[in-house]
Scaffold this active site. Structure first.
Site, PDB file in Angstrom:
ATOM      1  N   GLU A  89     -27.066 -40.285 -20.015  1.00 11.53           N
ATOM      2  CA  GLU A  89     -27.089 -40.942 -21.313  1.00 11.53           C
ATOM      3  C   GLU A  89     -26.575 -42.377 -21.243  1.00 11.53           C
ATOM      4  O   GLU A  89     -27.171 -43.284 -21.799  1.00 11.53           O
ATOM      5  CB  GLU A  89     -26.239 -40.098 -22.279  1.00 11.53           C
ATOM      6  CG  GLU A  89     -26.063 -40.659 -23.663  1.00 11.53           C
ATOM      7  CD  GLU A  89     -27.354 -40.734 -24.442  1.00 11.53           C
ATOM      8  OE1 GLU A  89     -28.330 -40.074 -24.024  1.00 11.53           O
ATOM      9  OE2 GLU A  89     -27.384 -41.468 -25.444  1.00 11.53           O
ATOM     10  N   ASP A  90     -25.466 -42.584 -20.550  1.00  9.65           N
ATOM     11  CA  ASP A  90     -24.758 -43.863 -20.634  1.00  9.65           C
ATOM     12  C   ASP A  90     -24.859 -44.741 -19.397  1.00  9.65           C
ATOM     13  O   ASP A  90     -24.280 -45.825 -19.368  1.00  9.65           O
ATOM     14  CB  ASP A  90     -23.262 -43.615 -20.921  1.00  9.65           C
ATOM     15  CG  ASP A  90     -23.054 -43.000 -22.302  1.00  9.65           C
ATOM     16  OD1 ASP A  90     -23.992 -43.085 -23.122  1.00  9.65           O
ATOM     17  OD2 ASP A  90     -21.966 -42.444 -22.547  1.00  9.65           O
TER      18      ASP A  90
END
Ligand code: MN
Length: 718
Positions: A89-90
């Site tokens: 996700e990051d």
């Protein structure tokens, strides 16, 4: 339910990867722990340079999430997935990279968790519902996805104070609405309790403080009484040569709060219950211990529950009873085995923890998967995400009612279930063709609400069809989605057929029949409705777009002098769509206001009474299904409607005047006020106020809630 264990708490000092590995050493193989360490190096590199809102390096968050799962003693793949949960996700890391480094299981887990995070929950209900749908889909593939997600959420809740207040409230509400109920549904008590406590504290900080102070103040005296009872129980068990642990339990603040809120019990009544848990070696001993308790103190009749014979939906097993203690104080006792006690704490997570051949664990895991499969089935039928979420929410609150089939099989249904819910629970075909029932051998209408222990026999008729009106009273997700599904898939011929039978039955209610209807009346009605022919009219009825009773009434001459149509009191008739000219009145039991889902009940001689759909009188089956109509509010109503609210306030000078002023400032009139004292700590003020609609009521309530002395405000229904 409360536990004796402290919630998983986080030390002030930072929890390091070395601490995690040390914990894992106690139950994982050395090479599995090395894998976890490798995952840490991978994650630390990926998150290099990122910091959290709190100012900490990012990697401490995934380590903390992994720790939560380690405390539940989950397998090493879940721990690795927790460490890597934000990597896709990051950071620029790809799923394929994780798969080649840690295997496809871990990659799927991390991917599953990322998909849940991708859509920011927005305030809009649709976005939340859609995200929830995705969560269910991910869970079906591997339940560990939700365990990682729950750990992630729990750590975020623990560190919530660094967030902006509006964000804090949103996250707290979502935690109480969705994550805590899921933890509960999966039986993971340890996570559920802490999510609830943190969610409650963040969403209602004032109420939390008031309750916390009250608990502290009451604690001193309790201790003495607790010790006394504990000694008495211990002594008696020794006399009977029964071995076991006895623990006294304290209720958590959120569960106290819910009891006070839902059952309108005072703090004193709720808190003055003394709770114990007796943990013994095997099932047989549980029942013997129960006998001893009932012999020592008199049981409160009707409060004994056997969750060993009939486990809760989430696998929870225990005996529950309530006793009259010394001086009549109520004592709550739970009796269970060590194994049941462990499962009560970790629920579905226990499946990965205790790698034994315990049959119960397999059953519970199978039970959880079964639940997920049902959800999946349901979402296929659901028209949109919102409808799905509404269905699932019903399912997440597992208060159940147990009834019997005529052959003695036990059926578990959601609380408030009706005969129709039962019919669908037995079999979809039975639900689709049910026409009546015998409850404890007495004929009962379809909308009858079922109670524990009743025996229910369904009467079906070949060719009978579900009625859209049932949606007004069914509570189970299965019944709801099947009725809707059926309604949508109706073919024209079927709709004509169904419409004809519904109209016939409705004409019967008025002592008439289709044969005696004059053709000119029918033609006049078709013209008024802008319909081509009789079949079109029947389709409208069959599809639930027009109501059989109203069509029937319009086909008959108004000769019985009951003034069912038109006439006096015409103003309200403009307010309700679907009443088609009937005199409408608003019932005093539930006081509907625009925006409330409503039902119209045809009464003899008094036109149509409007009730809210969740009104007691509707749920109790006081009115037969034929006389209940789905009706809607007309848009843009300008009238004001009376509604009752109860405001609970701290016992303080001038608070009534203060609340009254705020209500007036919110553009609402007070018609009536009553004051009742509760327990010296708080007072209850009952207001009858007028509002335009639900939004208006919500804004009045919001403003009142912001008064510091106000503990809570609720809408009252008698
Ligand atoms: Mn996270």
């Amino acid at each position: 339910m409360a536990t004796q264990a402290e919630p998983l708490s986080e030390d002030q000092s930072r929890f390091l990867i070395s601490d995690l590995c040390h914990m894992l050493d106690s139950y994982l193989e050395p090479d599995q722990v090395r894998e976890v360490y490798r995952a840490y190096l991978f994650g630390a590199e990926a998150h290099e340079g990122q910091i959290r809102v709190s100012g900490e390096p990012y990697i401490y968050h995934p380590i903390a999430a992994a720790r939560i799962l380690a405390e539940l003693r989950l397998d090493h793949k879940s721990i690795i997935a927790a460490i890597l949960h934000d990597v896709i996700e990051d950071t620029p890391t790809l799923k394929e990279q994780i798969a080649s480094d840690f295997g496809s299981d871990v990659a799927e887990l991390v991917d599953g968790v990322s998909k849940l995070t991708q859509i920011e929950f927005e305030s809009s209900a649709e976005a939340q519902a859609e995200n929830f749908r995705k969560m269910i889909l991910a869970m079906v593939r591997d339940i560990r996805v939700i365990l990682v997600k729950l750990a992630d959420r729990l750590h975020n809740m623990r560190t919530l104070s660094v967030m902006r207040p509006d964000k804090r409230r949103r996250i707290a509400r979502e935690t109480l609405d969705i994550y805590a109920p899921i933890a509960n549904r999966l039986g993971i008590n340890a996570l559920r309790v802490e999510l609830e406590e943190l969610g409650f504290a963040a969403l209602y900080p004032l109420r939390y403080q008031v309750l916390q102070k009250a608990v502290l103040a009451a604690r001193g005296h309790r201790k003495e009484v607790l010790n006394k009872i504990e000694t008495a129980i211990k002594r008696r068990m020794q006399q009977e040569a029964l071995e076991g642990r006895i623990l006294s339990r304290e209720k958590h603040l959120y569960s106290l709060y819910k009891k006070i809120r839902d059952k309108t019990m005072s703090f004193k009544e709720t808190y003055d219950v003394y709770a114990f848990r007796v943990v013994v070696d095997k099932v047989d001993t549980c029942y013997r211990a129960l006998g001893i308790m009932h012999n020592l103190y008199k049981p409160v009749p009707g409060r004994f529950k056997d969750y060993i014979a009939i486990p809760k939906a989430n696998g929870y097993q225990s005996l529950h009873t309530i006793l009259f203690g010394p001086h009549g104080i109520p004592i709550e006792v739970q009796i269970r085995t060590e194994e049941m006690d462990r499962i009560a704490e970790s629920g579905v997570a226990a499946h990965w923890v205790y790698k034994t051949n315990e049959q119960n664990l397999d059953q519970m895991h199978a039970g959880a998967r079964e639940w997920l499969r049902e959800l999946l089935e349901m979402q296929k039928h659901a028209g949109n995400s919102l409808e799905f979420l509404e269905n699932v929410k019903l399912d997440l609150f597992p208060d159940a009612v147990y009834v019997f089939t005529p052959t003695g099989a036990i059926m578990k249904l959601p609380h408030g279930s009706t005969v129709v819910d039962f019919a669908y629970a037995v079999h979809t075909d039975i639900g689709n063709t049910c026409i009546a029932a015998r409850v404890d051998r007495v004929e009962a209408p379809l909308r009858t609400t079922l109670r524990n222990g009743q025996t229910v026999e369904i009467i079906t008729a070949a060719g009978a069809r579900p009625s859209p009106a049932w949606l007004g009273f069914v509570v189970s997700a299965k019944a709801r989605s099947n009725i809707r599904h059926h309604q949508k898939s109706l073919r024209r011929e079927d709709a004509i057929d169904l419409g004809r039978r519904m109209l016939d039955r409705a004409l019967g209610v008025f002592g008439s029949s289709a044969q005696v209807i004059a053709d000119e009346r029918l033609q006049a009605l078709l013209k008024a409705y802008h319909l081509e022919n009789e079949d079109d009219l029947l389709v409208e009825i069959g599809m639930g777009r027009r109501t059989a009773v109203l069509v029937a009434r319009s086909l008959l001459p108004a000769d019985d002098g009951t003034a069912v149509l038109g006439g006096e009191g015409t103003a309200p008739a403009l307010v309700i769509r679907g009443s088609e000219g009937m005199v409408t009145r608003f019932s005093k039991c539930c006081r509907p206001i625009p925006g409330d889902p409503v039902v119209g009940v045809i009464t003899r001689g008094r036109g149509m009474m409007i009730h809210t759909q969740n009104c007691r009188n509707i749920a109790d089956g006081k009115y037969s299904a034929e006389n209940c109509l789905d009706v809607q509010w007309e848009p843009g109503i300008s009238e004001e409607f009376p509604v009752d609210v109860t405001v609970e306030v701290a016992d303080r000078r001038g608070v009534l005047a203060n609340v009254a002023k705020v209500i007036g400032d919110a553009d609402s009139n007070i018609e009536n006020v009553g004051i009742e004292e509760r327990d010296g700590l708080t007072n209850s003020l009952r207001f009858r106020i007028t509002v335009r609609n639900r939004q208006h009521l919500a804004s009045v309530m919001r403003r009142v809630r912001n008064i510091p002395a106000v503990i809570r405000i609720t809408r009252t229904r008698s």
